[in-house]
Design a protein around this motif. Sequence first.
Motif, short mmCIF file in Angstrom:
data_model
loop_
_atom_site.label_atom_id
_atom_site.label_comp_id
_atom_site.label_asym_id
_atom_site.label_seq_id
_atom_site.Cartn_x
_atom_site.Cartn_y
_atom_site.Cartn_z
N LYS A 129 -3.05 -4.83 17.88
CA LYS A 129 -3.87 -3.97 17.02
C LYS A 129 -3.40 -4.12 15.58
O LYS A 129 -2.20 -4.16 15.32
CB LYS A 129 -3.72 -2.52 17.47
N ALA A 130 -4.33 -4.26 14.64
CA ALA A 130 -3.94 -4.50 13.24
C ALA A 130 -4.89 -3.77 12.29
O ALA A 130 -6.10 -3.74 12.50
CB ALA A 130 -3.96 -6.00 12.94
N ILE A 131 -4.32 -3.19 11.24
CA ILE A 131 -5.13 -2.49 10.23
C ILE A 131 -5.91 -3.50 9.41
O ILE A 131 -5.37 -4.50 8.94
CB ILE A 131 -4.25 -1.63 9.32
N HIS A 132 -7.20 -3.22 9.22
CA HIS A 132 -8.06 -4.02 8.34
C HIS A 132 -8.16 -3.26 7.01
O HIS A 132 -8.97 -2.35 6.86
CB HIS A 132 -9.45 -4.17 8.95
N ASN A 133 -7.30 -3.63 6.06
CA ASN A 133 -7.20 -2.84 4.83
C ASN A 133 -8.37 -3.00 3.87
O ASN A 133 -8.58 -2.16 3.00
CB ASN A 133 -5.88 -3.16 4.10
N GLY A 134 -9.12 -4.10 3.98
CA GLY A 134 -10.32 -4.26 3.16
C GLY A 134 -10.05 -4.17 1.67
O GLY A 134 -10.72 -3.43 0.95
N ALA A 135 -9.08 -4.94 1.17
CA ALA A 135 -8.78 -4.92 -0.26
C ALA A 135 -9.96 -5.47 -1.07
O ALA A 135 -10.41 -4.85 -2.04
CB ALA A 135 -7.52 -5.73 -0.55
N ASP A 136 -10.47 -6.61 -0.64
CA ASP A 136 -11.65 -7.16 -1.30
C ASP A 136 -12.90 -6.40 -0.86
O ASP A 136 -13.80 -6.12 -1.65
CB ASP A 136 -11.77 -8.66 -0.99
N ASP A 137 -12.93 -6.05 0.44
CA ASP A 137 -14.11 -5.42 1.05
C ASP A 137 -13.79 -3.99 1.49
O ASP A 137 -13.49 -3.76 2.64
CB ASP A 137 -14.54 -6.27 2.26
#
Length: 398
Positions: A129-137
């Motif tokens: 399981k991994a966080i999708h931080n969405g820096a660009d998105d």
Amino acid sequence: MILTSCKNNSTKAITIKEDIAVLASDAYEGRETGTKGEQEAAEYISKRFKDLGLEPKGTNGFFQTFSFKPKTDPHSEVSYVIMAEDSTITGTNILGFINNNAEQTIIIGAHYDHLGFGSEGSLYRGKEKAIHNGADDNASGVAVMLDLISKLKNANKSNNYLFMAFSGEEMGLLGSNYFVKNPTIDIKKANYMINMDMVGRLKADSTLAVYGVGTSPRFKQSLMANNTRFKLIEKESGVGPSDHTSFYLSDIPVLHFFTGQHEDYHKPGDDSDKLNYEGMEAISNYIFDVISDLDKAGKLQFRKTKNESEETPRFKVGLGVIPDYMFDGKGMRIDGVSEDKPAQKAGLQKGDIVIKLGDSTIVDMMSYMRALSVFNEGDSTKVIVDRNGKQIEVDLKF
């Protein structure tokens, strides 16, 4: 510890980089719509709005909440509900206003939600399981919007400004769709809408895509007159995969800014250390200059455009590549290759330009999609690519 302030005081302006460091931090756990992490991001953005001097323009202070039942059929419409109940999700739009006592209002927006730990839409194939931080998105778009607030507070008074951070974009443009159906301003007095979604990875050649340029006759002139930096890729249509579409469908001229796809799209690797901060500053300045150029233009004329997505061929197979949507040469340039997919198995590489697929010559994205639409799973064909000026032919199986 939850990050909610990030040096947020009246004596020091907060930079684009500092805003993204907060919004794309692990503390917000990927900002999935309706989660605690998204709520904490909403609190951060509303505090920034307040500190920047905006008037609240939601239904509850800066907030406009909306509840909906998740879709079970991907082709159905989302069902909004009046009261939150079991099995519903509640999203939160954040709205702030600069009142210049003008007749018209410019809407400037960016979605702030993302995919949490990898909800539907994630392209991550890892087991952990991994966080999708969405820096660009789309922490990038929100940060540029916040930067524009500080620029517009004391300039260009011929319009009012409504700034919006949208929720529910990743689930189907839900927050922007809800707003246009339940506006907190007179929507008929909306002059035009500017949307920023994935503006954080400006490439070395400064290619910037702008969608919606055909939705008002004034846009192309202003975009060209104020451009001293960017290699613009202009798209006429007001319909696209982001929140500007909701406003275009309400007969409002729109411009949508985008710096292109990349290999970290909808994956845990979309982190803040990979962004081009100088590029975002330049995009913010450019949008400000375009707004300034349009300041005395009065109400812009709306123009319908051809819906390019309706012409997109349907296909049952894929190469397993990320196309470079910013490429304006002949062919389809590959910007990323997915693991264990046909392209990788055939030896295709990032940077290859597909110029022939089967019997079809590829000149652009549309011809690539048309060529792809004739194949079924299990079919074999030949692909010709241009790799560093040399033509290479490979066998590929779907």
